[in-house]
Design a protein around this motif. Structure first.
Motif, PDB file in Angstrom:
ATOM      1  N   THR A 181      48.552  24.456  96.816  1.00 46.31           N
ATOM      2  CA  THR A 181      49.151  24.088  98.099  1.00 46.31           C
ATOM      3  C   THR A 181      48.135  24.352  99.196  1.00 46.31           C
ATOM      4  N   LEU A 182      47.892  23.359 100.017  1.00 40.98           N
ATOM      5  CA  LEU A 182      46.957  23.492 101.130  1.00 40.98           C
ATOM      6  C   LEU A 182      47.736  23.527 102.431  1.00 40.98           C
ATOM      7  N   ARG A 183      47.524  24.598 103.203  1.00 46.91           N
ATOM      8  CA  ARG A 183      48.204  24.742 104.488  1.00 46.91           C
ATOM      9  C   ARG A 183      47.200  24.612 105.620  1.00 46.91           C
ATOM     10  N   ILE A 184      47.512  23.734 106.552  1.00 44.03           N
ATOM     11  CA  ILE A 184      46.711  23.544 107.759  1.00 44.03           C
ATOM     12  C   ILE A 184      47.391  24.299 108.885  1.00 44.03           C
ATOM     13  N   ASP A 185      46.671  25.250 109.480  1.00 47.09           N
ATOM     14  CA  ASP A 185      47.251  26.067 110.548  1.00 47.09           C
ATOM     15  C   ASP A 185      46.537  25.773 111.859  1.00 47.09           C
ATOM     16  N   THR A 186      47.336  25.601 112.914  1.00 49.42           N
ATOM     17  CA  THR A 186      46.782  25.312 114.238  1.00 49.42           C
ATOM     18  C   THR A 186      46.862  26.487 115.185  1.00 49.42           C
TER      19      THR A 186
END
Length: 512
Positions: free
Chosen positions: A124-129
């Protein structure tokens, strides 16, 4: 800021990436859980099937069918596209959504692989801003291959950092790796014993829902028979030892699961990468220019074994719960090793998060802690003492003994907590230390302080004390300096960030 509006793009459908088809097998494997529960109930009941077992198994099956259906819908409808300036997502069948995240806004790219995902080679790849709201804080691609995830992560970081001037600290190097001798710190937590009671309660509840009385099971009957043939004190002692042993085993297993394969690395682009996990693997990235400080945590009994944990105080780690799960820079480790890692991660000189040399707090802070210790001792001892007034003198004697034993122990903790208090300014950092059962020393960049939160209880007002909290967009949001005098608190705030507190200070008129 992220946007949920449609962004025009010349990309064709073939350009959009998809979730891996092996996610289908992951969702179908979830259906084995209700089947396993049904078979386990047959074993426990000797092959008997009652209506409650059928209803429970059917409800679990329906629940997992819904979960699998949602997963399959996500598999067939989720698409992603990375361009030179943004990362786009689109998903949904009945309710379609499309989201666009500017590459420059991306603060972190994390990889997580649960056990079932690892079996099928997915992650699972999570993109955090960096947004505090979990709904606005990024997007997740749940179910892409490990190779795709690493390649996408590499491309995102490369596009984000394009044109950035690299410094010497950007070199790829390992800061810390797991030393299996640190496994000795695994059992040093009270959560292991607590987990035994949580597991026992959960098991009892599940069996009770299946109309299986745990007290009627053969193994329980055998234990009851054996304990009934020994003295009460011996049975209690054996029970305590068994619970502690199970807690130690559980804590050690948890340490292995969480920290196997641990590595803290400084990667190109000034990114700190923490990788860890045995069954469920996790990779967390923290950009060094978002690092606002460090926190050294020494809980009991870890500090009795001269151990500690090191946490990052950084922006871009999500909300409160996410921050707590992503901020760890080290496992429970020797204190000296934690300090070494701190000096490497934040190269401002040794001793930044050492308590030695910090300013002490007034004696009123000691009196407050001793008074609390005496009050808690009296309240705890009052329980058996009060029961003794109703049930007999045995409980009264137990209450007195409890009070006599607790007073010196809790007073010793109070004195220790007072000596832990300290604060000071070390270069660009505000450093504060406090804690009773867990000593915490935090170093926070002064320029990261956005405001001051000054609070005082009625008891603090009587003692002439107050608590000064430095608010920040990083970490937990506020870091407090407990029980200082009014003069100390105001002087600290004004010196740490000159002018920030000035508009709120009312100066006494000159009477000369």
């Amino acid at each position: 800021m992220t946007s949920d509006t449609t962004v025009p793009s010349a990309a064709t459908d073939q350009d959009w990436g998809k979730l891996n088809s092996r996610l289908l097998l992951v969702n179908l494997s979830y259906l084995g859980a209700p089947v396993g529960v049904f078979l386990a109930s047959l074993v426990l009941t000797g092959g008997e099937v009652n209506l409650q077992v059928i209803i429970t198994s059917a409800s679990l099956l329906v629940t997992f069918l819904v979960i699998s259906g949602i997963g399959l819908m996500r598999l067939f409808t989720t698409r992603y596209l990375l361009t030179e300036d943004r990362l786009e997502f689109r998903s949904g069948l009945l309710f379609r959504s499309r989201r666009s995240i500017p590459v420059g806004r991306i603060r972190g790219v994390d990889l997580t692989a649960k056990p079932v995902h690892r079996i099928f080679g997915l992650t699972t790849l999570r993109i955090d801003t960096g947004e505090q709201s979990s709904s606005a804080g990024g997007c997740t691609l749940d179910g892409i291959s490990k190779a795709e995830a690493h390649e996408l992560s590499r491309r995102i970081i490369a596009l984000r950092d394009a044109g950035r001037i690299r410094s010497a600290s950007d070199d790829d190097s390992v800061i810390c790796r797991l030393d299996w001798s640190w496994l000795r710190y695994g059992p040093l937590t009270v959560w292991g014993v607590g987990g035994v009671f949580v597991a026992a309660g959960s098991t009892y509840r599940v069996l009770n829902d299946l109309k299986v009385n745990p007290l009627e099971l053969g193994v329980v009957k055998e234990l009851e028979r054996r304990f009934g043939s020994v003295p009460l004190w011996y049975g209690i002692l054996v029970t305590v030892l068994v619970i502690v042993a199970l807690g130690v085993i559980g804590s050690t297993a948890t340490f292995i699961e969480n920290w196997a394969g641990y590595e803290l690395r400084r990667e190109e682009g000034g990114v700190l990468r923490i990788r860890r996990g045995l069954l469920a693997t996790r990779s967390v990235s923290i950009e060094e220019h978002h690092l606002r400080g460090l926190e050294l945590v020494e809980p009991i009994p870890l500090r009795w074994a001269k151990g500690a944990k090191l946490n990052a105080v950084a922006t871009g780690l999500g909300g409160e719960d996410e921050n707590r799960s992503r901020r760890a820079l080290t496992s429970p480790t020797p204190r000296a090793e934690a300090l070494r890692v701190a000096a490497d991660v934040l190269p401002v000189g040794p001793g930044l998060i050492e308590r030695g040399g910090l300013l002490g707090h007034p004696r009123g802070a000691l009196r407050r802690r001793v008074n609390r210790a005496l009050i808690w001792s009296a309240l705890i001892a009052a329980v058996p003492f009060g029961l003794g007034l109703w049930l007999g003198t045995g409980f009264i004697i137990a209450g007195v003994i409890t009070g006599v034993v607790l007073v010196p122990i809790l007073v010793a903790f109070a004195v220790n907590a007072y000596h832990t208090l300290g604060h000071g300014l070390r270069g660009r950092y505000l450093v504060a230390s406090s804690g009773t059962f867990a000593h915490r020393t935090v170093a926070l960049q002064r320029e990261a302080i956005t405001g001051w939160k000054i609070s005082r209880t009625a008891f603090q007002r009587r003692a002439g004390l107050l608590t000064v909290g430095a608010t920040t967009a990083a970490g937990e949001g506020v870091y407090r300096v407990h029980d200082v005098t009014e003069g100390q608190g105001i002087a600290l705030a004004e010196t740490a960030v000159p002018g920030l507190l000035a508009p709120f200070i009312e100066r006494a008129p000159d009477r000369g």
